[in-house]
Motif scaffolding. Structure first.
Motif, PDB file in Angstrom:
ATOM      1  N   LEU A 130    -106.972 -37.762-103.576  1.00 48.72           N
ATOM      2  CA  LEU A 130    -106.563 -36.377-103.779  1.00 48.72           C
ATOM      3  C   LEU A 130    -106.158 -35.702-102.478  1.00 48.72           C
ATOM      4  O   LEU A 130    -105.205 -34.919-102.451  1.00 48.72           O
ATOM      5  CB  LEU A 130    -107.703 -35.603-104.449  1.00 48.72           C
ATOM      6  N   ARG A 131    -106.847 -35.991-101.387  1.00 46.37           N
ATOM      7  CA  ARG A 131    -106.521 -35.312-100.128  1.00 46.37           C
ATOM      8  C   ARG A 131    -105.112 -35.676 -99.659  1.00 46.37           C
ATOM      9  O   ARG A 131    -104.393 -34.833 -99.108  1.00 46.37           O
ATOM     10  CB  ARG A 131    -107.551 -35.668 -99.055  1.00 46.37           C
ATOM     11  N   ARG A 174     -98.057 -32.747-101.232  1.00 44.61           N
ATOM     12  CA  ARG A 174     -97.474 -31.687-102.045  1.00 44.61           C
ATOM     13  C   ARG A 174     -97.333 -30.370-101.278  1.00 44.61           C
ATOM     14  O   ARG A 174     -96.309 -29.684-101.384  1.00 44.61           O
ATOM     15  CB  ARG A 174     -98.340 -31.442-103.281  1.00 44.61           C
ATOM     16  N   LEU A 175     -98.357 -30.021-100.515  1.00 48.74           N
ATOM     17  CA  LEU A 175     -98.400 -28.687 -99.925  1.00 48.74           C
ATOM     18  C   LEU A 175     -97.692 -28.604 -98.581  1.00 48.74           C
ATOM     19  O   LEU A 175     -96.995 -27.623 -98.304  1.00 48.74           O
ATOM     20  CB  LEU A 175     -99.854 -28.233 -99.780  1.00 48.74           C
ATOM     21  N   ILE A 176     -97.862 -29.603 -97.729  1.00 49.06           N
ATOM     22  CA  ILE A 176     -97.265 -29.526 -96.390  1.00 49.06           C
ATOM     23  C   ILE A 176     -96.322 -30.690 -96.111  1.00 49.06           C
ATOM     24  O   ILE A 176     -95.916 -30.894 -94.968  1.00 49.06           O
ATOM     25  CB  ILE A 176     -98.361 -29.455 -95.301  1.00 49.06           C
TER      26      ILE A 176
END
Length: 369
Positions: free
Chosen positions: A68-69, A75-77
């Protein structure tokens, strides 16, 4: 052994539970194996086989998915994931779920701005205005229209190995690949559905829209929009629509004659691969059609003056007959007919150019040969 096409479609439908990269490597082998096990008269998979395929497919997806990390960082950065999960990234960039993620991201932004933020400050959720809807439409369409150039840029960042990284059988490098072209049959059919829907909505708006809009005072600091009913269809609008129908019919006849004359003379395309319209193409048509229907509803109910619906109706009535002719030619014509061939012949009256190979991702061992 010849596999029944219905059985093959059934297998391919349920194999979608597996990751895209897995299907690309093993779909043909699994299809042949299941056909042997099912027998020559089978037209679809049994319920037990379907359950087994779906369960094993999702287990494969979960087993090959990054932690997940890493997913959140990607996805985010937009951070690179570790090398063992590059196949998952490749599926994410090239996969069929990318358009859905784009639309979901837009929906999340809209929900946050119009619902969550007002609730956080103690206000009521906001209703989207016409300008907000236009912004949502433009944002969705802009994300979906990002084509192969953006995918190649993401591939360079996330899939190409870094200096000193060990090459494996799953490592991808950039090399020369066949140029993908959309099939004429599938693309023209998709466009006909979208344009016909937009035309019906635009024509309904032209017939139902009020003839005048104005503003009237309804009290102190209050202005109400007033619309007047219309008695019949205005003559200029009738002339425009009838002229569009007539010119569209002539364009269809010209397109049929041109296609019949030039399609058999097309050059052989050795550097091309025909592909059916992808979910991204369907999503683009869906967003454009939804935008046309939304504009027709706004104008047809008298919220704004009638303008865009007339333009949409005229444009579609001009283009739809030629598109229907192209679909009929593609349906009965050669199997290697691409939509770009049809477009080139109809729009220019000349034969299409010969495609050249393009840059794309290939297995590292093949790219370095």
């Amino acid at each position: 052994m010849t596999v029944d096409p219905r059985f093959e479609r059934s297998v391919h439908r349920w194999l979608r539970a597996y990751p895209r990269r897995w299907r690309r490597e093993r779909a043909a082998e699994v299809t042949a194996l299941l056909a042997d096990l099912a027998g020559p008269d089978a037209t679809r998979l049994s319920a037990g086989t379907v359950v087994g395929l779906v369960r094993a497919g999702w287990a494969t997806r979960l087993r090959t998915r990054p932690p997940l990390r890493h997913v959140l960082a990607y996805r985010l950065i937009d951070r690179r994931v570790p090398a063992p999960y590059r196949g998952w990234v490749s599926d994410d960039i090239e996969g069929e779920g990318s358009p859905l993620r784009v639309l979901l991201n837009v929906a999340v932004v809209v929900a946050v701005v119009s619902v969550l933020l007002p609730l956080a400050i103690g206000d009521r959720p906001h209703t989207l205005s016409g300008g907000s809807l236009s912004a949502v439409f433009a944002m969705s369409l802009g994300f979906l229209l990002r084509g192969s150039r953006v995918r190649r840029a993401r591939g360079r960042k996330h899939l190409v190995p870094e200096a000193g990284e060990e090459l494996t059988s799953e490592t991808l490098l950039f090399g020369w690949v066949l140029r993908d072209r959309l099939t004429a049959r599938g693309t023209t059919g998709l466009l006909i559905v979208g344009l016909a829907t937009a035309a019906l909505a635009a024509l309904a708006a032209c017939l139902a829209a009020p003839t005048a809009l104005g503003a009237a005072s309804c009290g102190h600091s209050c202005v109400a929009t007033v619309s007047a009913g219309r008695d019949g269809v205005p003559v200029p609008l009738t002339v425009a629509l009838v002229s569009a129908v007539a010119l569209g019919g002539l364009a269809g006849l010209h397109a049929r004659a041109t296609l019949r004359r030039l399609v058999p003379l097309r050059p052989v395309q050795h550097s091309r691969r025909l592909v059916a319209p992808t979910p991204r193409h369907r999503a683009i048509v869906l967003v454009l059609t939804a935008g046309a229907v939304g504009i027709a509803w706004i104008e047809g109910t008298g919220r704004v003056d009638l303008f865009f619906s007339v333009a949409v109706a005229v444009a579609v009535l001009l283009a739809l007959p030629a598109l229907v002719v192209a679909w009929r030619v593609a349906r009965t014509g050669p199997d290697d007919l691409a939509f770009v061939d049809v477009w080139s012949i109809v729009s220019t009256g000349r034969l299409p150019r010969v495609d050249a190979v393009e840059e794309g991702l290939v297995p590292a061992l093949l790219a370095t040969d």
